[in-house]
Scaffold this motif. Sequence first.
Motif, PDB file in Angstrom:
ATOM      1  N   GLY A 247      31.719  43.344  30.378  1.00 42.17           N
ATOM      2  CA  GLY A 247      32.205  42.357  31.325  1.00 42.17           C
ATOM      3  C   GLY A 247      31.527  42.432  32.675  1.00 42.17           C
ATOM      4  O   GLY A 247      31.369  43.506  33.245  1.00 42.17           O
ATOM      5  N   TYR A 248      31.089  41.299  33.175  1.00 38.47           N
ATOM      6  CA  TYR A 248      30.479  41.207  34.508  1.00 38.47           C
ATOM      7  C   TYR A 248      31.192  40.152  35.342  1.00 38.47           C
ATOM      8  O   TYR A 248      31.531  40.385  36.493  1.00 38.47           O
ATOM      9  N   LEU A 249      31.440  38.996  34.752  1.00 41.81           N
ATOM     10  CA  LEU A 249      32.076  37.902  35.473  1.00 41.81           C
ATOM     11  C   LEU A 249      33.600  38.055  35.452  1.00 41.81           C
ATOM     12  O   LEU A 249      34.203  38.284  34.407  1.00 41.81           O
ATOM     13  N   LEU A 250      34.201  37.912  36.638  1.00 38.99           N
ATOM     14  CA  LEU A 250      35.661  37.963  36.784  1.00 38.99           C
ATOM     15  C   LEU A 250      36.108  36.607  37.346  1.00 38.99           C
ATOM     16  O   LEU A 250      36.104  36.402  38.555  1.00 38.99           O
ATOM     17  N   PRO A 251      36.480  35.650  36.465  1.00 47.55           N
ATOM     18  CA  PRO A 251      36.778  34.283  36.922  1.00 47.55           C
ATOM     19  C   PRO A 251      38.188  34.147  37.495  1.00 47.55           C
ATOM     20  O   PRO A 251      39.146  34.697  36.965  1.00 47.55           O
ATOM     21  N   TYR A 252      38.269  33.378  38.577  1.00 50.43           N
ATOM     22  CA  TYR A 252      39.565  33.057  39.195  1.00 50.43           C
ATOM     23  C   TYR A 252      39.624  31.539  39.347  1.00 50.43           C
ATOM     24  O   TYR A 252      38.910  30.958  40.163  1.00 50.43           O
ATOM     25  N   PHE A 253      40.446  30.891  38.522  1.00 47.37           N
ATOM     26  CA  PHE A 253      40.536  29.436  38.512  1.00 47.37           C
ATOM     27  C   PHE A 253      41.570  28.954  39.532  1.00 47.37           C
ATOM     28  O   PHE A 253      42.749  29.305  39.439  1.00 47.37           O
ATOM     29  N   LEU A 254      41.114  28.142  40.478  1.00 45.34           N
ATOM     30  CA  LEU A 254      42.047  27.529  41.425  1.00 45.34           C
ATOM     31  C   LEU A 254      42.691  26.283  40.829  1.00 45.34           C
ATOM     32  O   LEU A 254      43.767  25.877  41.253  1.00 45.34           O
ATOM     33  N   GLU A 255      42.012  25.692  39.855  1.00 47.74           N
ATOM     34  CA  GLU A 255      42.518  24.509  39.157  1.00 47.74           C
ATOM     35  C   GLU A 255      41.821  24.425  37.808  1.00 47.74           C
ATOM     36  O   GLU A 255      40.851  25.145  37.545  1.00 47.74           O
ATOM     37  N   GLU A 256      42.296  23.570  36.944  1.00 44.39           N
ATOM     38  CA  GLU A 256      41.702  23.425  35.621  1.00 44.39           C
ATOM     39  C   GLU A 256      40.401  22.623  35.718  1.00 44.39           C
ATOM     40  O   GLU A 256      40.422  21.445  36.087  1.00 44.39           O
ATOM     41  N   VAL A 257      39.305  23.278  35.435  1.00 44.08           N
ATOM     42  CA  VAL A 257      37.995  22.631  35.423  1.00 44.08           C
ATOM     43  C   VAL A 257      37.198  23.192  34.255  1.00 44.08           C
ATOM     44  O   VAL A 257      37.405  24.333  33.835  1.00 44.08           O
ATOM     45  N   LYS A 258      36.279  22.399  33.743  1.00 45.31           N
ATOM     46  CA  LYS A 258      35.393  22.839  32.682  1.00 45.31           C
ATOM     47  C   LYS A 258      34.092  23.281  33.323  1.00 45.31           C
ATOM     48  O   LYS A 258      33.376  22.477  33.922  1.00 45.31           O
ATOM     49  N   VAL A 259      33.797  24.567  33.200  1.00 42.68           N
ATOM     50  CA  VAL A 259      32.629  25.145  33.868  1.00 42.68           C
ATOM     51  C   VAL A 259      31.477  25.274  32.876  1.00 42.68           C
ATOM     52  O   VAL A 259      31.614  25.955  31.853  1.00 42.68           O
ATOM     53  N   PRO A 260      30.341  24.628  33.128  1.00 40.80           N
ATOM     54  CA  PRO A 260      29.196  24.682  32.209  1.00 40.80           C
ATOM     55  C   PRO A 260      28.717  26.110  31.970  1.00 40.80           C
ATOM     56  O   PRO A 260      28.541  26.883  32.908  1.00 40.80           O
ATOM     57  N   GLY A 261      28.543  26.477  30.700  1.00 40.94           N
ATOM     58  CA  GLY A 261      28.010  27.785  30.351  1.00 40.94           C
ATOM     59  C   GLY A 261      29.038  28.889  30.243  1.00 40.94           C
ATOM     60  O   GLY A 261      28.723  29.987  29.781  1.00 40.94           O
ATOM     61  N   LEU A 262      30.278  28.631  30.661  1.00 42.14           N
ATOM     62  CA  LEU A 262      31.310  29.672  30.629  1.00 42.14           C
ATOM     63  C   LEU A 262      31.956  29.728  29.245  1.00 42.14           C
ATOM     64  O   LEU A 262      32.523  28.736  28.771  1.00 42.14           O
ATOM     65  N   ASN A 263      31.854  30.889  28.617  1.00 44.28           N
ATOM     66  CA  ASN A 263      32.457  31.085  27.305  1.00 44.28           C
ATOM     67  C   ASN A 263      33.983  31.001  27.427  1.00 44.28           C
ATOM     68  O   ASN A 263      34.587  31.747  28.213  1.00 44.28           O
ATOM     69  N   PRO A 264      34.638  30.117  26.677  1.00 49.40           N
ATOM     70  CA  PRO A 264      36.087  29.951  26.800  1.00 49.40           C
ATOM     71  C   PRO A 264      36.889  31.177  26.381  1.00 49.40           C
ATOM     72  O   PRO A 264      38.093  31.264  26.662  1.00 49.40           O
ATOM     73  N   THR A 265      36.228  32.140  25.696  1.00 53.90           N
ATOM     74  CA  THR A 265      36.950  33.341  25.251  1.00 53.90           C
ATOM     75  C   THR A 265      36.963  34.439  26.317  1.00 53.90           C
ATOM     76  O   THR A 265      37.610  35.470  26.122  1.00 53.90           O
ATOM     77  N   ILE A 266      36.264  34.245  27.438  1.00 57.16           N
ATOM     78  CA  ILE A 266      36.241  35.254  28.502  1.00 57.16           C
ATOM     79  C   ILE A 266      37.582  35.254  29.241  1.00 57.16           C
ATOM     80  O   ILE A 266      38.109  34.201  29.611  1.00 57.16           O
TER      81      ILE A 266
END
Length: 298
Positions: A247-266
């Motif tokens: 793990g390297y990326l630690l995502p923090y979603f402020l709202e529901e958005v579809k982020v290009p390239g982001l694996n949905p299983t992370i």
Amino acid sequence: MANTDAVLAVSALDRIFGTGELDGFDQSRHLACKAQIIPRLVDGTGALDLPDKPISNELQPRWHSVTWAALLYGCTRRWGGVQSSHNLQIAARLIRAFNHAEMGWRGPISSGGRARSWASSLALFNIYLLARDIWTSGLRVEEYKELMASAEHHKRFDVVISFSGADRAVAQEIRDRLVAAGLRVFFDSDYRHDLLGEDLAILLQDIYFQRSRFAVAILSKSFLESDWAGNWEWKAVLARMNRQREGYLLPYFLEEVKVPGLNPTIGYVSAATTSPTQFADIVARKVLGRRPGPQPKI
């Protein structure tokens, strides 16, 4: 192509680029080549990956030579600036190679013997370039020595924070909490003196791709619309994710958005259920759980 060869090739292209003789297509290819080689100069541990390159010809007349990596500062000095991790380590290698007894440079360690005129003259030229770059950057010599020592020990940021300008208040709250936990955090406003006058596309790629253990991305519509966070920084994050499995990326979603390239299983954390300070505490526990030595209290 080996890193040493690539540095020489891209440096030659730099000089051609400076003459204005490259057309638009060739300019794009040149910049793409540079973007590929710079992250490779420092390996995953933060160590410089730029070996000396022996060159020999067994045909008559026989001859041999060597490309001494310490002299490549003249090629890479403008790639990310004097404070980039690879330039700091090349400079340290160059300075350390000076032989006080001989009052000169011998060249590659494997060569041994007395100081050599070719090595000393070329090393002095690179020392001159280094001194000029340090002066231009506004750093004192002692400050630069400390930076070199840090690079030699491969010290990097524990966390870098990527965010859009519209979400700066949230990012600041997370940054304050992480710093209070004793982490080394890259936050743009804390490093304005490093960013000023630099090629940010190169410098930020170096920071996000090479000099960070974890990246916090504050994801929102504003993030996706941001020229820097949603473009350059995000590309560096994706490149790093493709290179390493843990793990390297630690995502923090402020709202529901579809982020290009982001694996949905992370795994991610949502602002809908977790405040910025609560998220920062989660990040601190994760980082400190993998960091050697005493762990500060959160």
